[in-house]
Design an enzyme around this catalytic site. Structure first.
Site, PDB file in Angstrom:
ATOM      1  CD1 TRP A  43      -1.123   2.349   2.284  1.00 38.93           C
ATOM      2  CD2 TRP A  43      -2.785   1.780   0.906  1.00 38.93           C
ATOM      3  NE1 TRP A  43      -2.002   3.401   2.239  1.00 38.93           N
ATOM      4  CE2 TRP A  43      -3.045   3.083   1.396  1.00 38.93           C
ATOM      5  CE3 TRP A  43      -3.704   1.211   0.013  1.00 38.93           C
ATOM      6  CZ2 TRP A  43      -4.162   3.819   1.037  1.00 38.93           C
ATOM      7  CZ3 TRP A  43      -4.819   1.950  -0.347  1.00 38.93           C
ATOM      8  CH2 TRP A  43      -5.042   3.229   0.170  1.00 38.93           C
ATOM      9  CG  MET A  44       2.211   5.256  -2.283  1.00 36.03           C
ATOM     10  SD  MET A  44       3.200   5.467  -3.799  1.00 36.03           S
ATOM     11  CE  MET A  44       1.940   5.277  -5.053  1.00 36.03           C
ATOM     12  CG  ASN A  45      -1.727   7.073   2.175  1.00 37.00           C
ATOM     13  OD1 ASN A  45      -1.350   6.081   2.737  1.00 37.00           O
ATOM     14  ND2 ASN A  45      -1.897   8.205   2.817  1.00 37.00           N
ATOM     15  CG  ASP A  46      -0.943  11.489   1.634  1.00 33.15           C
ATOM     16  OD1 ASP A  46      -1.886  10.830   1.202  1.00 33.15           O
ATOM     17  OD2 ASP A  46      -1.008  12.165   2.665  1.00 33.15           O
ATOM     18  CD  GLN A  62       1.984   8.902   5.109  1.00 34.94           C
ATOM     19  OE1 GLN A  62       1.114   8.629   5.916  1.00 34.94           O
ATOM     20  NE2 GLN A  62       3.232   9.124   5.479  1.00 34.94           N
ATOM     21  CB  SER A 103       1.632  13.459   4.924  1.00 36.96           C
ATOM     22  OG  SER A 103       1.185  12.379   4.157  1.00 36.96           O
ATOM     23  NE  ARG A 176      -4.267  14.117   8.780  1.00 39.35           N
ATOM     24  CZ  ARG A 176      -5.421  13.987   9.406  1.00 39.35           C
ATOM     25  NH1 ARG A 176      -5.470  14.025  10.714  1.00 39.35           N
ATOM     26  NH2 ARG A 176      -6.541  13.821   8.727  1.00 39.35           N
ATOM     27  CG  ASP A 177      -0.888  15.933   6.506  1.00 35.89           C
ATOM     28  OD1 ASP A 177      -0.388  14.961   7.100  1.00 35.89           O
ATOM     29  OD2 ASP A 177      -2.043  15.930   6.048  1.00 35.89           O
ATOM     30  CD  GLU A 228      -6.544  14.308   5.188  1.00 33.91           C
ATOM     31  OE1 GLU A 228      -6.522  13.564   6.166  1.00 33.91           O
ATOM     32  OE2 GLU A 228      -6.743  13.883   4.037  1.00 33.91           O
TER      33      GLU A 228
HETATM   34  C1  FRU Z   1      -3.868  12.321   3.443  1.00 34.37           C
HETATM   35  C2  FRU Z   1      -3.573  11.768   4.829  1.00 34.37           C
HETATM   36  C3  FRU Z   1      -2.734  12.744   5.623  1.00 34.37           C
HETATM   37  C4  FRU Z   1      -2.048  11.854   6.605  1.00 34.37           C
HETATM   38  C5  FRU Z   1      -1.802  10.608   5.787  1.00 34.37           C
HETATM   39  C6  FRU Z   1      -1.871   9.344   6.579  1.00 34.37           C
HETATM   40  O1  FRU Z   1      -4.199  11.344   2.524  1.00 34.37           O
HETATM   41  O2  FRU Z   1      -4.775  11.459   5.486  1.00 34.37           O
HETATM   42  O3  FRU Z   1      -3.483  13.780   6.237  1.00 34.37           O
HETATM   43  O4  FRU Z   1      -0.867  12.407   7.095  1.00 34.37           O
HETATM   44  O5  FRU Z   1      -2.772  10.591   4.777  1.00 34.37           O
HETATM   45  O6  FRU Z   1      -1.462   8.257   5.814  1.00 34.37           O
END
Ligand code: FRU
Length: 492
Positions: A43-46, A62, A103, A176-177, A228
């Protein structure tokens, strides 16, 4: 995202037991993009902490290295010389006693203001959010704090700073972020932080302790929505410097779910003032989120986003890996009817991968699942084209003159049942004063990115056909000898 946190434990336990099964499955590899970044597995997100340093682009992201749904976040790492071809690197940041690594951003601390450098050389410093899940589950409000890590070997390995966290939580759930940059005029670092439905700005001269400067957001943007991944940066317009504030929102996007909104204004070293209350979108499509710019690229502004949507990101029909990033996009500012807008176009580095021109025959072009399609100087008239396979599955892309909108329709694109909102026709207003339509489309195995009118309107959309799309079919009213319609294979 908060609901994501809540269901995380159940999913994690379930998926942990199934990891080996998923790892053996390769049937979903047909969806793996060819020239868009994906993690090798899981899995990957940001995208996070993207920074250009000594000739190399360092992408962090992420990452959950043990399953194909969201879980305890790490920072994955990959490097590139040209933003297109990536080499996977070992994981850069692991969770620790302060929490998971959410993030954030990275900077080159050239003057060693942090004192974390070595042999008189400034370090790279990553600034990220610690998410302490035990505290969150215990009902505490102070489970998100900001930490830093540094690298003295050009981004290869990272050490956490002993004094973490460097910014404590004042009692707000969503905190965050951090996106940090050096502000020359006030001679200090500035951090933009997403705090529930607004941005807090902080200043620091060392990266190790932060003072709150101001807030922005009340009365701006889509109301009552979680903000975010912010990003504040200057961009040149002729001789002027204009400031752009990006705030990703979830949900509330123009085509449902998560999306990237931005504001145009001024920053005086303390406060951001937006020129107006308009809501602008960096990408109108359903599948760009958490997009921010690369650090240390000088006046060049490069933007990369996550190519998915929190609505269904964890259910898309891939399992060995999940999620890709958008193509890196070069940002510029354009003026339309007295207002400024961001324009984004694929970085010029992509041109090196442009292959042979594919020919138009009987209104259609055969391709192998990845291509660049360019439509130049079309009159302002309705048009539509289909990108399809031999099973009759397709996406339809076009422009509707009556409503002055572009659209991407993926209702008949193959697998859509995994989420009720996936099968949709998404629209975007056309922002332009030009009397012609100019459009570039990047097609990869499971995505389309549409860049219209020099990048003033951008739409990104995923699709999952049962067999690869291999044909682009133009509408009969897209006449002419095809000279304004060019399609190139991709050598990647
Ligand atoms: C955005 C988010 C960020 C958070 C991260 C967690 O997609 O929700 O706000 O830092 O993903 O994986």
């Amino acid at each position: 995202m908060r609901s994501v946190h809540n269901i995380f434990l159940i999913c994690f336990i379930f998926l942990h037991q199934h990891i080996s099964t998923f790892a053996q499955s390769t049937t979903d590899e047909k969806y793996r993009p060819s020239y868009h970044f994906t993690p090798s597995r899981h899995w990957m997100n940001d995208p996070n902490g993207m920074i250009y340093y000594e000739g190399t682009y360092h992408l962090f992201y992420q990452y959950h290295p043990y399953s194909s749904v969201w879980g305890p976040m790490h920072w994955g790492h990959a490097t590139s010389k040209d933003l297109i071809k990536w080499t996977h690197q070992p994981i850069a940041l692991y969770p620790d006693k302060n929490g998971m690594i959410f993030s954030g951003s990275a900077v080159f601390d050239k003057e060693n203001t942090s004192g974390l450098g070595n042999h008189g050389k400034g370090p790279l410093v990553a600034i990220f959010t610690y998410h302490n899940d035990s505290l969150a589950k215990a009902g505490s409000k102070i489970f998100q704090t900001q930490g830093i890590a540094y690298s003295n070997d050009s981004g290869k390995t990272w050490s956490k700073y002993d004094g973490n966290p460097v910014l404590k939580n004042p009692g707000i759930n969503d905190f965050r972020d951090p996106k940090v940059f050096w502000h020359e005029a006030s001679n200090r670092w500035i951090m933009s932080l997403a705090v529930f439905d607004r941005i807090h700005f902080y200043g620091s001269s060392t990266l190790k302790d932060w003072t709150k400067l101001s807030e922005f957001g009340v009365g701006y943007g889509v109301p009552n929505i979680l903000w975010e991944c912010p990003d504040l940066f200057p961009i040149k317009y002729k001789e002027k410097t204009i400031w752009v504030l990006i705030s990703n929102i979830n949900p509330g996007g123009p085509n449902k779910g998560s999306s990237t909104q931005y504001f145009i204004g001024d920053f005086d070293g303390k406060t951001f003032h937006s020129f107006d209350h308009d809501i602008r979108w960096a990408d109108f499509g359903p599948d760009e989120y958490a997009g921010v710019t690369w650090s240390n690229t000088g006046e060049r502004k490069i933007f990369t986003g996550w190519m998915s949507n929190w609505l269904y990101a964890q259910q898309v029909p891939t399992s060995t890996w999940r999620s890709a990033l958008t193509i890196a996009r070069e940002l510029s500012l354009k003026e339309v009817n007295g207002k400024f807008y961001l324009a984004s176009m694929p970085v010029h580095e992509l041109n090196q991968y442009k292959g042979k021109q594919l020919h138009l025959k009987n209104q259609s072009i055969q391709y192998d699942g990845k291509a660049i399609l360019e439509l130049s100087d079309l009159g302002i008239e309705d048009f539509k084209l289909k990108v399809k396979n031999d099973r009759g599955e397709y996406i339809m892309v076009g422009y509707e003159k009556a409503s002055n909108r572009y659209f991407i329709d993926r209702t008949h694109a193959g697998i859509t049942e995994f989420h009720k909102e996936f099968a949709q026709k998404s629209y975007s207003e056309r922002i332009s004063v030009s009397g012609k339509l100019n459009i570039k489309m990047l097609l990869d195995r499971s995505s389309i990115e549409l860049f219209a009118d020099d990048g003033l309107t951008v739409m990104t959309s995923l699709y999952f056909p049962n067999s690869s799309f291999n044909k682009i079919e133009l509408d009969t009213n897209m006449k002419g000898d095809g000279s304004g319609i060019k399609c190139y294979a991709l050598n990647h």
